[in-house]
Motif scaffolding. Structure first.
Motif, mmCIF file in Angstrom:
data_model
loop_
_atom_site.group_PDB
_atom_site.id
_atom_site.type_symbol
_atom_site.label_atom_id
_atom_site.label_comp_id
_atom_site.label_asym_id
_atom_site.label_seq_id
_atom_site.Cartn_x
_atom_site.Cartn_y
_atom_site.Cartn_z
ATOM 1 N N GLU A 60 -42.684 -14.833 15.514
ATOM 2 C CA GLU A 60 -41.684 -14.531 14.497
ATOM 3 C C GLU A 60 -40.854 -15.773 14.229
ATOM 4 O O GLU A 60 -40.527 -16.515 15.161
ATOM 5 C CB GLU A 60 -40.758 -13.388 14.946
ATOM 6 C CG GLU A 60 -41.398 -12.022 14.848
ATOM 7 C CD GLU A 60 -40.503 -10.901 15.357
ATOM 8 O OE1 GLU A 60 -40.942 -9.749 15.331
ATOM 9 O OE2 GLU A 60 -39.376 -11.192 15.789
ATOM 10 N N ASP A 67 -30.044 -16.432 7.640
ATOM 11 C CA ASP A 67 -30.779 -15.495 8.492
ATOM 12 C C ASP A 67 -29.876 -14.950 9.595
ATOM 13 O O ASP A 67 -29.801 -15.497 10.687
ATOM 14 C CB ASP A 67 -32.011 -16.185 9.086
ATOM 15 C CG ASP A 67 -32.876 -15.232 9.910
ATOM 16 O OD1 ASP A 67 -32.558 -14.027 9.944
ATOM 17 O OD2 ASP A 67 -33.859 -15.693 10.510
ATOM 18 N N SER A 185 -45.612 -9.400 8.403
ATOM 19 C CA SER A 185 -44.823 -8.164 8.335
ATOM 20 C C SER A 185 -43.361 -8.505 8.605
ATOM 21 O O SER A 185 -43.049 -9.632 8.974
ATOM 22 C CB SER A 185 -45.326 -7.168 9.383
ATOM 23 O OG SER A 185 -44.777 -7.480 10.648
ATOM 24 N N PRO A 186 -42.454 -7.532 8.440
ATOM 25 C CA PRO A 186 -41.067 -7.759 8.855
ATOM 26 C C PRO A 186 -40.987 -7.930 10.373
ATOM 27 O O PRO A 186 -41.885 -7.492 11.099
ATOM 28 C CB PRO A 186 -40.355 -6.471 8.431
ATOM 29 C CG PRO A 186 -41.219 -5.873 7.391
ATOM 30 C CD PRO A 186 -42.625 -6.250 7.751
ATOM 31 N N ARG A 187 -39.907 -8.546 10.815
ATOM 32 C CA ARG A 187 -39.715 -8.761 12.250
ATOM 33 C C ARG A 187 -39.359 -7.449 12.950
ATOM 34 O O ARG A 187 -38.882 -6.508 12.314
ATOM 35 C CB ARG A 187 -38.614 -9.809 12.461
ATOM 36 C CG ARG A 187 -39.043 -11.188 11.983
ATOM 37 C CD ARG A 187 -37.904 -12.183 12.008
ATOM 38 N NE ARG A 187 -36.874 -11.856 11.022
ATOM 39 C CZ ARG A 187 -35.811 -12.609 10.784
ATOM 40 N NH1 ARG A 187 -35.623 -13.724 11.465
ATOM 41 N NH2 ARG A 187 -34.933 -12.250 9.877
ATOM 42 N N ARG A 191 -31.672 -5.991 13.411
ATOM 43 C CA ARG A 191 -30.828 -5.137 12.585
ATOM 44 C C ARG A 191 -30.521 -5.841 11.264
ATOM 45 O O ARG A 191 -30.608 -5.220 10.213
ATOM 46 C CB ARG A 191 -29.614 -4.845 13.480
ATOM 47 C CG ARG A 191 -28.354 -4.612 12.970
ATOM 48 C CD ARG A 191 -27.353 -4.568 14.160
ATOM 49 N NE ARG A 191 -26.402 -3.494 13.987
ATOM 50 C CZ ARG A 191 -26.575 -2.263 14.442
ATOM 51 N NH1 ARG A 191 -27.629 -1.940 15.096
ATOM 52 N NH2 ARG A 191 -25.675 -1.352 14.237
ATOM 53 N N HIS A 192 -30.232 -7.122 11.335
ATOM 54 C CA HIS A 192 -29.972 -7.879 10.106
ATOM 55 C C HIS A 192 -31.276 -8.409 9.512
ATOM 56 O O HIS A 192 -32.218 -8.693 10.247
ATOM 57 C CB HIS A 192 -29.038 -9.054 10.383
ATOM 58 C CG HIS A 192 -27.716 -8.639 10.940
ATOM 59 N ND1 HIS A 192 -26.746 -8.021 10.190
ATOM 60 C CD2 HIS A 192 -27.213 -8.731 12.192
ATOM 61 C CE1 HIS A 192 -25.705 -7.756 10.948
ATOM 62 N NE2 HIS A 192 -25.955 -8.177 12.181
ATOM 63 N N CYS A 193 -31.293 -8.542 8.190
ATOM 64 C CA CYS A 193 -32.464 -9.113 7.501
ATOM 65 C C CYS A 193 -33.755 -8.429 7.951
ATOM 66 O O CYS A 193 -34.787 -9.076 8.139
ATOM 67 C CB CYS A 193 -32.566 -10.609 7.754
ATOM 68 S SG CYS A 193 -31.048 -11.532 7.431
ATOM 69 N N ALA A 194 -33.691 -7.118 8.127
ATOM 70 C CA ALA A 194 -34.789 -6.375 8.750
ATOM 71 C C ALA A 194 -36.026 -6.300 7.873
ATOM 72 O O ALA A 194 -37.077 -5.860 8.346
ATOM 73 C CB ALA A 194 -34.324 -4.974 9.125
ATOM 74 N N ASP A 195 -35.918 -6.698 6.608
ATOM 75 C CA ASP A 195 -37.099 -6.587 5.742
ATOM 76 C C ASP A 195 -37.705 -7.944 5.392
ATOM 77 O O ASP A 195 -38.631 -8.006 4.593
ATOM 78 C CB ASP A 195 -36.741 -5.824 4.462
ATOM 79 C CG ASP A 195 -35.552 -6.438 3.751
ATOM 80 O OD1 ASP A 195 -34.862 -7.285 4.369
ATOM 81 O OD2 ASP A 195 -35.311 -6.084 2.583
ATOM 82 N N TRP A 196 -37.194 -8.996 5.999
ATOM 83 C CA TRP A 196 -37.762 -10.317 5.686
ATOM 84 C C TRP A 196 -39.138 -10.454 6.342
ATOM 85 O O TRP A 196 -39.288 -10.167 7.543
ATOM 86 C CB TRP A 196 -36.846 -11.427 6.195
ATOM 87 C CG TRP A 196 -35.519 -11.511 5.483
ATOM 88 C CD1 TRP A 196 -34.930 -10.526 4.722
ATOM 89 C CD2 TRP A 196 -34.611 -12.616 5.471
ATOM 90 N NE1 TRP A 196 -33.717 -10.952 4.259
ATOM 91 C CE2 TRP A 196 -33.501 -12.234 4.696
ATOM 92 C CE3 TRP A 196 -34.632 -13.880 6.049
ATOM 93 C CZ2 TRP A 196 -32.422 -13.085 4.479
ATOM 94 C CZ3 TRP A 196 -33.551 -14.729 5.837
ATOM 95 C CH2 TRP A 196 -32.463 -14.333 5.056
ATOM 96 N N PRO A 197 -40.142 -10.909 5.586
ATOM 97 C CA PRO A 197 -41.515 -10.990 6.128
ATOM 98 C C PRO A 197 -41.724 -12.239 6.978
ATOM 99 O O PRO A 197 -42.401 -13.179 6.575
ATOM 100 C CB PRO A 197 -42.375 -11.013 4.864
ATOM 101 C CG PRO A 197 -41.504 -11.684 3.853
ATOM 102 C CD PRO A 197 -40.083 -11.294 4.167
#
Length: 211
Positions: A60, A67, A185-187, A191-197
């Motif tokens: 990751e 971020d 995929s997302p990390r 909790r933060h930026c949970a949808d960043w690939p």
DNA sequence: CAATAGATCATCT
DNA sequence: GATGATCTATTGC
């Protein structure tokens, strides 16, 4: 091994001698690039500590600045200091009161960024890894997960700041790297930026922590 | 199977 | 005093 099966074969996949003969240490310039590139390119590389080694199958990327999931975004502190230093060093931190997580520092010196190593495919020193993780019932449970692989390879906060281009903890590249497809995929577990690939993994590899 | 609780401490508020 | 880039055992369907 057949696809879909799990393994209770605890024998080494390759000897340490042969592994070293057929691979080269990754030089610092490899790490002095954008974190996302380093995270993707670390797939398929070999993490070696002492007599144990495994193939990196899941990573990751943790950036700086925006971020908020990354420790470096909170600023430069005693803990995050190494993230702002030269690339190719280990950032190991302790979490949940029990586990250590191994990261490799990326980006040129002065710019924070690191790659969390999330899962390994065990290759050599498997008996030793098993001794350190007696609860693993199958080979897939030995080093598939950030807390698991540090236990399996005996990586601790004592390795904070260690240079992974030399010394007992190093990353090597196979001269003839077998091809693979990269999944994104997302990390996981943030909790933060949970949808960043920003999670990368080797497709169809049984040692990825979560398919 | 899936969901959840507990372990346990460095770091930051 | 709360939180967290996790793992494991246990409970319940």
């Amino acid at each position: 091994m057949k696809a879909g099966a799990t393994s209770t074969d605890w024998s080494d996949r390759i000897s340490l001698d042969e592994l070293i003969r057929t691979s080269r240490i990754l030089e610092r310039s490899f790490y002095a690039r954008p974190t996302v590139e380093v995270a993707r390119d670390l797939l398929g590389k070999i993490l070696v500590h002492g007599h144990s080694a495994g193939r990196i199958v899941e990573t990751e990327a943790y950036l700086g600045g925006e971020d908020r999931a990354a420790h470096a975004s909170r600023g430069r502190t005693a803990r995050t200091e190494v993230l702002f230093g030269p690339p190719g060093h280990a950032y190991v931190f302790f979490i949940y009161g029990m586990y250590e997580c191994l990261n490799l520092v990326a980006e040129p010196e002065g710019t924070p960024g690191c790659v969390l190593i999330r899962a390994l495919e065990p290759l050599t020193g498997i008996a030793e890894m098993r001794r350190r993780r007696p609860r693993a019932r199958r080979l897939e449970e030995l080093a598939s997960g950030p807390g698991r692989l540090t236990q399996a390879l005996a990586i601790t906060r004592r390795h904070y700041g260690a240079d992974v281009t030399r010394g007992p903890l190093v990353v090597r590249a196979l001269v003839d790297e077998p091809p693979f497809r990269v999944g994104v995929s997302p990390r996981i577990g943030i909790r933060h930026c949970a949808d960043w690939p920003l999670r990368f993994f080797i497709e169809d590899n049984r040692f990825v922590s979560r398919p």
